[in-house]
Design a protein around this motif. Structure first.
Motif, PDB file in Angstrom:
ATOM      1  N   THR A 265      -3.752   4.191   7.432  1.00 18.11           N
ATOM      2  CA  THR A 265      -4.694   5.259   7.762  1.00 18.11           C
ATOM      3  C   THR A 265      -4.933   5.408   9.266  1.00 18.11           C
ATOM      4  OG1 THR A 265      -6.580   3.743   7.521  1.00 18.11           O
ATOM      5  CG2 THR A 265      -5.896   4.984   5.554  1.00 18.11           C
TER       6      THR A 265
ATOM      7  N   ALA B  64       0.831  -1.202   0.000  1.00 17.54           N
ATOM      8  CA  ALA B  64       0.000   0.000   0.000  1.00 17.54           C
ATOM      9  C   ALA B  64       0.861   1.246   0.000  1.00 17.54           C
ATOM     10  CB  ALA B  64      -0.918   0.022   1.219  1.00 17.54           C
ATOM     11  N   THR B  65       0.325   2.309  -0.571  1.00 14.12           N
ATOM     12  CA  THR B  65       0.980   3.610  -0.534  1.00 14.12           C
ATOM     13  C   THR B  65       0.827   4.206   0.869  1.00 14.12           C
ATOM     14  OG1 THR B  65      -1.013   4.834  -1.132  1.00 14.12           O
ATOM     15  CG2 THR B  65       0.333   3.963  -2.951  1.00 14.12           C
TER      16      THR B  65
ATOM     17  N   ALA C 118      -0.830   6.586   1.744  1.00 20.97           N
ATOM     18  CA  ALA C 118      -2.224   6.985   1.937  1.00 20.97           C
ATOM     19  C   ALA C 118      -3.157   5.795   2.098  1.00 20.97           C
ATOM     20  CB  ALA C 118      -2.684   7.839   0.751  1.00 20.97           C
ATOM     21  N   GLY C 119      -2.622   4.581   1.962  1.00 23.42           N
ATOM     22  CA  GLY C 119      -3.438   3.389   2.132  1.00 23.42           C
ATOM     23  C   GLY C 119      -4.008   2.814   0.854  1.00 23.42           C
ATOM     24  N   GLU C 120      -3.571   3.306  -0.302  1.00 18.97           N
ATOM     25  CA  GLU C 120      -4.048   2.766  -1.575  1.00 18.97           C
ATOM     26  C   GLU C 120      -3.319   1.461  -1.883  1.00 18.97           C
ATOM     27  OE1 GLU C 120      -4.139   3.871  -6.345  1.00 18.97           O
ATOM     28  OE2 GLU C 120      -3.376   5.316  -4.886  1.00 18.97           O
ATOM     29  N   ILE C 121      -4.078   0.406  -2.158  1.00 13.40           N
ATOM     30  CA  ILE C 121      -3.486  -0.897  -2.425  1.00 13.40           C
ATOM     31  C   ILE C 121      -2.973  -0.946  -3.860  1.00 13.40           C
ATOM     32  CG2 ILE C 121      -3.874  -3.401  -2.495  1.00 13.40           C
ATOM     33  CD1 ILE C 121      -3.967  -2.156   0.304  1.00 13.40           C
ATOM     34  N   VAL C 122      -1.707  -1.329  -4.019  1.00 19.08           N
ATOM     35  CA  VAL C 122      -1.113  -1.407  -5.357  1.00 19.08           C
ATOM     36  C   VAL C 122      -0.822  -2.843  -5.774  1.00 19.08           C
ATOM     37  CG1 VAL C 122      -0.139   0.907  -5.250  1.00 19.08           C
ATOM     38  CG2 VAL C 122       1.210  -1.030  -4.411  1.00 19.08           C
TER      39      VAL C 122
ATOM     40  N   THR D  99      -4.220  -1.076   4.599  1.00 21.17           N
ATOM     41  CA  THR D  99      -4.988   0.167   4.612  1.00 21.17           C
ATOM     42  C   THR D  99      -5.241   0.642   6.039  1.00 21.17           C
ATOM     43  OG1 THR D  99      -6.060  -0.372   2.515  1.00 21.17           O
ATOM     44  CG2 THR D  99      -7.143   1.253   3.910  1.00 21.17           C
TER      45      THR D  99
ATOM     46  N   ASP E 172      -4.738  -6.681   2.449  1.00 19.11           N
ATOM     47  CA  ASP E 172      -5.071  -5.347   1.939  1.00 19.11           C
ATOM     48  C   ASP E 172      -5.802  -4.530   2.997  1.00 19.11           C
ATOM     49  OD1 ASP E 172      -7.285  -6.993   1.720  1.00 19.11           O
ATOM     50  OD2 ASP E 172      -7.901  -6.252  -0.244  1.00 19.11           O
TER      51      ASP E 172
ATOM     52  N   SER F 252      -1.809  -7.156  -4.270  1.00 19.43           N
ATOM     53  CA  SER F 252      -2.262  -8.030  -3.186  1.00 19.43           C
ATOM     54  C   SER F 252      -2.499  -9.434  -3.707  1.00 19.43           C
ATOM     55  CB  SER F 252      -3.561  -7.498  -2.550  1.00 19.43           C
ATOM     56  OG  SER F 252      -4.638  -7.558  -3.457  1.00 19.43           O
TER      57      SER F 252
END
Length: 219
Positions: free
Chosen positions: A191, A17-18, A20-24, A187, A183, A26
């Motif tokens: 966050t 995850a980035t 910011a919590g964006e999953i890239v 996140t 994931d 999994s």
């Protein structure tokens, strides 16, 4: 980039995850006997999918259980070793908290996972807050399903334990999240909506087993 994984159940689950919590990236594979074989390749595949290297990682999040010792140890030893080599922080999260976070229900819920020996690991959670986080009200604990059915009565129960012991728990056999997912772990840590603890194994005293007073080492 945050790497997250959990091996506390029959599933080996990995995510990137980035901040910011964006999953890239999994993946999740269910195989209760091959945690040691599956985790490293899954991590490598996630890094390749995201186009990053281990040196790009800024943190690691790992599920700390409760769960069977062998599988849980694989994840925690891997997390600690990577954290030490890369010089990055390793954050632990109760694996039952991850499952509770996966529920889309707006009600309080119970989580029950498979503890083997015809027992379950369980915990109770409040309804979700505005940010999706849930407060743990009771647990985690380990018991025979029939012995805690009255505690879980009236609550939706999620997790593998609800599938295996639906009758004993007195819950309907509905489709529920069975395993904690990386994931959601990634996140939640990114966050701040999952409680972070030390990356130490969460072992529970079984009601019918006498255990050594010394804690079991993860190494």
């Amino acid at each position: 980039m945050l790497l997250a994984f959990d091996t506390s159940s029959a599933a080996v689950t990995v995510a990137l995850a980035t901040p910011a919590g964006e999953i890239v990236a999994s993946s999740t594979t269910v195989d209760a006997l091959r945690h040691g074989e599956l985790l490293a390749p899954a991590i490598a595949a996630a890094l390749e999918t995201a186009g990053v290297t281990p040196r790009d990682l800024t943190g690691i999040a790992v599920g700390v259980g409760p769960g069977p010792f062998t599988g849980l140890r694989v994840g925690l030893v891997t997390a600690r070793t990577m954290g030490e080599v890369l010089g990055i922080e390793v954050s632990g999260v109760c694996s039952l908290d991850i499952l509770a976070r996966q529920s889309t229900l707006t009600l309080p819920v119970a989580v029950a996972t498979d503890a083997r020996r015809k027992e379950i690991y369980w915990a109770l959670y409040d309804g979700p807050a505005a940010d999706g986080s849930r407060r743990r009200l009771e647990g985690p604990a380990v018991d025979k399903p029939a012995e805690v059915a009255h505690v879980l009565s009236g609550l939706p129960v999620i997790g593998r334990g609800a599938v295996l012991y639906a009758e004993a728990l007195g819950v309907s056999a509905v489709e529920v999240p069975e395993y904690p997912l990386a994931d959601v772990l990634a996140t939640g840590v990114a966050t701040g909506t999952l409680e972070v603890v030390a990356p130490d194994p969460l072992y529970l005293r079984r009601p019918d087993v006498t255990m050594s007073s010394r804690p079991k080492s993860v190494l």
